[in-house]
Design a protein around this motif. Sequence first.
Motif, short mmCIF file in Angstrom:
data_model
loop_
_atom_site.label_atom_id
_atom_site.label_comp_id
_atom_site.label_asym_id
_atom_site.label_seq_id
_atom_site.Cartn_x
_atom_site.Cartn_y
_atom_site.Cartn_z
N THR A 187 59.15 -32.83 -21.95
CA THR A 187 59.66 -31.58 -21.38
C THR A 187 61.11 -31.74 -20.95
OG1 THR A 187 57.42 -31.15 -20.60
CG2 THR A 187 59.14 -29.77 -19.71
N ASN A 188 61.42 -32.83 -20.28
CA ASN A 188 62.80 -33.08 -19.84
C ASN A 188 63.75 -33.20 -21.01
OD1 ASN A 188 62.09 -33.02 -17.14
ND2 ASN A 188 61.83 -35.23 -16.98
N SER A 189 63.30 -33.79 -22.12
CA SER A 189 64.17 -33.96 -23.29
C SER A 189 64.60 -32.62 -23.88
CB SER A 189 63.48 -34.83 -24.35
OG SER A 189 62.47 -34.12 -25.02
N TYR A 190 63.83 -31.56 -23.62
CA TYR A 190 64.19 -30.22 -24.08
C TYR A 190 64.81 -29.39 -22.96
CZ TYR A 190 61.80 -30.78 -28.56
OH TYR A 190 61.45 -31.19 -29.83
N GLY A 191 65.04 -30.00 -21.81
CA GLY A 191 65.63 -29.28 -20.69
C GLY A 191 64.69 -28.26 -20.07
N GLN A 192 63.40 -28.50 -20.19
CA GLN A 192 62.39 -27.60 -19.65
C GLN A 192 61.70 -28.27 -18.46
OE1 GLN A 192 62.74 -24.74 -20.68
NE2 GLN A 192 63.23 -24.73 -22.84
N GLU A 193 60.76 -27.57 -17.83
CA GLU A 193 60.10 -28.07 -16.63
C GLU A 193 58.60 -28.26 -16.88
OE1 GLU A 193 59.92 -26.93 -11.87
OE2 GLU A 193 60.91 -25.59 -13.27
N PHE A 194 58.05 -29.32 -16.30
CA PHE A 194 56.63 -29.64 -16.44
C PHE A 194 56.01 -29.81 -15.07
CE2 PHE A 194 53.15 -32.72 -16.72
CZ PHE A 194 52.36 -32.15 -17.71
N LYS A 195 54.86 -29.15 -14.85
CA LYS A 195 54.14 -29.28 -13.58
C LYS A 195 52.68 -29.56 -13.88
CE LYS A 195 57.27 -26.42 -10.96
NZ LYS A 195 57.40 -25.40 -9.95
N HIS A 196 52.19 -30.65 -13.31
CA HIS A 196 50.77 -31.00 -13.46
C HIS A 196 50.01 -30.48 -12.25
CE1 HIS A 196 47.38 -34.08 -13.22
NE2 HIS A 196 47.08 -33.26 -14.20
N ILE A 197 48.99 -29.69 -12.50
CA ILE A 197 48.11 -29.18 -11.45
C ILE A 197 46.84 -30.01 -11.53
CG2 ILE A 197 46.92 -27.19 -10.47
CD1 ILE A 197 50.01 -26.82 -10.69
N LEU A 198 46.67 -30.91 -10.57
CA LEU A 198 45.47 -31.75 -10.54
C LEU A 198 44.31 -30.90 -10.03
CD1 LEU A 198 44.33 -34.59 -11.00
CD2 LEU A 198 44.92 -35.10 -8.61
N VAL A 199 43.36 -30.66 -10.90
CA VAL A 199 42.25 -29.77 -10.60
C VAL A 199 41.22 -30.46 -9.72
CG1 VAL A 199 40.32 -28.46 -11.59
CG2 VAL A 199 42.55 -28.44 -12.72
N ASP A 200 40.87 -29.78 -8.66
CA ASP A 200 39.77 -30.21 -7.80
C ASP A 200 38.54 -29.47 -8.30
OD1 ASP A 200 37.92 -30.67 -5.81
OD2 ASP A 200 39.18 -29.92 -4.18
N LYS A 201 37.65 -30.18 -8.95
CA LYS A 201 36.49 -29.53 -9.58
C LYS A 201 35.58 -28.84 -8.56
CE LYS A 201 36.37 -32.34 -13.71
NZ LYS A 201 35.55 -33.13 -14.63
N SER A 202 35.69 -29.21 -7.29
CA SER A 202 34.89 -28.53 -6.28
C SER A 202 35.35 -27.09 -6.06
CB SER A 202 34.92 -29.29 -4.95
OG SER A 202 36.21 -29.22 -4.36
N LYS A 203 36.56 -26.75 -6.55
CA LYS A 203 37.06 -25.37 -6.47
C LYS A 203 36.36 -24.48 -7.50
CE LYS A 203 41.07 -25.56 -3.91
NZ LYS A 203 41.52 -24.57 -3.00
N ILE A 204 35.63 -25.08 -8.41
CA ILE A 204 34.89 -24.34 -9.43
C ILE A 204 33.42 -24.63 -9.17
CG2 ILE A 204 34.69 -23.82 -11.88
CD1 ILE A 204 37.34 -25.32 -12.27
#
Length: 156
Positions: free
Chosen positions: A49-66
């Motif tokens: 993502t950085n190599s293309y000048g874009q942004e990356f965000k990882h959302i760590l899923v808490d399975k208890s929310k589902i």
Amino acid sequence: MNIVFCTDNQLEQVGTSMTSIFELTNEPITVYLFSAIKSPELINLHKLTNSYGQEFKHILVDKSKIPFLKTINIKEDCHQGLCKLLPDSAYYRWLIPEYLKHNKCLYLDTDIIANKDITSFYNMDIDKFSVVGSSAKSGSPEIISGIMLMNLICFR
């Protein structure tokens, strides 16, 4: 442009999909990855993502929310075991409106490859719709769930 992927383990596919989009789209893009993955392999997606000048965000899923992920009885609650065929990540998209505070996003399955700029699709006016997508058959009200332009305001 906000693009969302949900995955259990298909990081290489996500990278391929991201590359196809980055190569053809000149707009600023933030990629959100919803997963339960705690892996050093995520660094490769950050680098890409950085190599293309874009942004990356990882959302760590808490399975208890589902909650239904842990309460489904495959044999009793699902039609002929259908739920067993769906990975946990198929349900992560229900969390998108909670985590993204934007008005809309483009949800893509990890195996989607862009073959042209997606900007015009993303910029469609969807104020009167909750989801815009493509149908498998002309005139069908059903959409392909692997490509969904989501009006997040409708889901909140």
